[in-house]
Design an enzyme around this catalytic site. Structure first.
Site, PDB file in Angstrom:
ATOM      1  N   GLY A 208       0.837  -1.213   0.000  1.00  0.00           N
ATOM      2  CA  GLY A 208       0.000   0.000   0.000  1.00  0.00           C
ATOM      3  C   GLY A 208       0.856   1.240   0.000  1.00  0.00           C
ATOM      4  CG  ASN A 209      -0.150   4.716  -1.517  1.00  0.00           C
ATOM      5  OD1 ASN A 209      -0.859   5.537  -0.955  1.00  0.00           O
ATOM      6  ND2 ASN A 209      -0.518   4.092  -2.639  1.00  0.00           N
ATOM      7  CE1 TYR A 210       3.451   4.937   5.884  1.00  0.00           C
ATOM      8  CE2 TYR A 210       5.127   5.620   4.307  1.00  0.00           C
ATOM      9  CZ  TYR A 210       4.759   4.894   5.424  1.00  0.00           C
ATOM     10  OH  TYR A 210       5.673   4.146   6.076  1.00  0.00           O
ATOM     11  CB  SER A 211      -2.705   8.038  -0.354  1.00  0.00           C
ATOM     12  OG  SER A 211      -3.881   8.788  -0.569  1.00  0.00           O
ATOM     13  CB  ALA A 276      -1.773   7.601  -3.826  1.00  0.00           C
TER      14      ALA A 276
END
Ligand code: C5P
Length: 399
Positions: A208-211, A276
């Site tokens: 995943g990512n930090y969005s 994102a």
């Protein structure tokens, strides 16, 4: 509607210039930022000191500032403005505007400005009634300028007739009403992608990512406040819409987001791609939890995810507005412009990771907006709610 708006107040050499001081105060009180541009004749009626004190900016009159030699760029001021208001507009300035006689800073700025222009004529009754003046006013109107008609009453000459400048309150109301009507999104279907995507490795792990989804949800909320029908296609986030009318379609992976976004885009008037989206996903998803006890650490092979914005750009119809985001670390403007072209976007919102307070997880953002016609505008660091409002202002201006 005027909060945070950039307004050029053009003042020319008429008696009514004294009323421009009240108009300037009203604009400032309404939260607008005002840059005064005054003609040389205007300065005979009202002093730049008063105007710069009230606007909090140096008043511009000449092409060059005499003592420093600094060039006042009419192009920069013209692009900075959300509106230009010329009050009072004398017969002479109206004639110069109608014919393009750019011999002073005010008319030159008028010719450079891309924003809507409001003209409040003020002069003696016979000058006003003269066919030349009337023809020039008609010409200005035919070019799309907004004429705020003068009123009948006692004039400076003590004659009674039509030629009094509209009252500052009326001028303010006209500009305010214009923003209100041009910025409404009633009847528009706005679709927004927001948040990160999770790409499953096994039933308990993902890439995943930090969005945080905050920017996308702020856009959705602001569009709803403006009367639009709004749906967010959202990756896993902890935020939720604050406006009750906003619908949310929850997805997890990029593929799911693609499917939902395609469906939603079919009927959209405006689509903003604020998600994102993970660029890659594991080629295979393990059906059961990958165990630690294996001999070698597992190798996760990745495959490319679909580009949702680009896919929508391919099927975009005329009348649909598609907006994307870019988060760049180098050659920001070139890369963002290139991305806008490749994905067939109408606008791209660039936020640079170099700027503190911008990007993932923060409550503020610092953006530059680039439009497909080659223009760009850089904004100050602002709360995401205000950035959302700026983005929607630009979208409304494009449509
Ligand atoms: O190519 P890049 O990821 O920098 O482009 C960013 C823009 O494209 C954003 O608007 C993002 O929401 C969108 N995008 C997308 N699908 C992807 C990758 C990016 O919609 N797979």
């Amino acid at each position: 509607m005027l909060k945070g708006k950039h307004i050029i107040l053009g003042i020319t050499g008429g008696i009514a210039a004294y009323k421009s001081v009240s108009l300037l105060r009203l604009f400032v009180k309404a939260g607008a930022e005002v840059q005064v541009v005054i003609t040389p004749a205007g300065k005979e009626f009202i002093t730049p000191v008063t105007l710069s004190a009230l606007s909090g900016r140096p008043v511009i009159s000449e092409f060059f500032t005499a003592n420093t030699g600094q060039w006042n760029s009419h192009v920069d001021i013209g692009l900075w403005a959300d509106a230009m208001v010329i009050a009072p507009a004398t017969a002479s300035t109206i004639a110069k505007m109608a014919c393009g006689v750019a011999d002073n800073m005010l008319v030159t700025t008028y010719l450079s400005a891309k924003a809507p222009v409001f003209v409040a004529p003020a002069m003696d009754l016979d000058m006003m009634a003269h066919p030349t003046t009337q023809r020039n006013i008609d010409l200005l109107r035919s070019y799309g300028n907004h004429i705020i008609d003068s009123r009948a009453g006692e004039l400076a000459s003590h004659l009674v007739g039509k030629g009094r400048m509209a009252e500052p309150e009326e001028i303010l109301a006209a500009v305010d009403a214009f923003f209100e009507s041009s910025l409404t999104m009633k009847g528009l279907k706005v679709r927004v992608t927001a948040g990160p995507t999770y790409e499953k490795i096994d039933p308990v792990r993902f890439i995943g990512n930090y969005s945080s989804g905050k920017m996308g949800y702020a856009i959705a909320d602001e569009a709803a406040r403006r009367g639009a029908d709004v749906t967010v296609v959202s990756g896993p986030v902890s935020v939720s819409p604050s406006e009750p009318g906003v619908k949310v379609v929850r997805v997890e992976s990029a593929r799911e987001m693609m499917e939902a976004a395609r469906r939603e885009f079919a009927e959209a008037d405006v689509a903003v791609m604020a998600a994102a989206v993970a660029d890659y996903a594991p080629a295979e998803q393990a059906q059961s939890k990958i165990k630690r006890e294996g001999a070698e650490p597992p190798v996760i092979r990745l495959v490319k995810n679909p580009d949702i914005a680009a896919a929508l750009g391919e099927v975009k119809r005329s009348g649909q507005t598609l907006v994307g985001f870019a988060l760049e670390t180098d050659h920001e403007m070139e890369n963002a412009a290139d991305k806008m072209r490749r994905k067939n976007l109408d606008m791209i919102v660039l936020n640079s990771l170099r700027d503190s307070g911008a990007g993932f997880g923060t409550d503020t953002n610092l953006v530059t907006m680039l439009t497909a016609d080659g223009r760009s505008k850089r904004y100050d660091l602002k709360p995401k709610r205000e950035v959302a409002s700026d983005i929607l202002d630009q979208i409304c201006a494009l449509r």
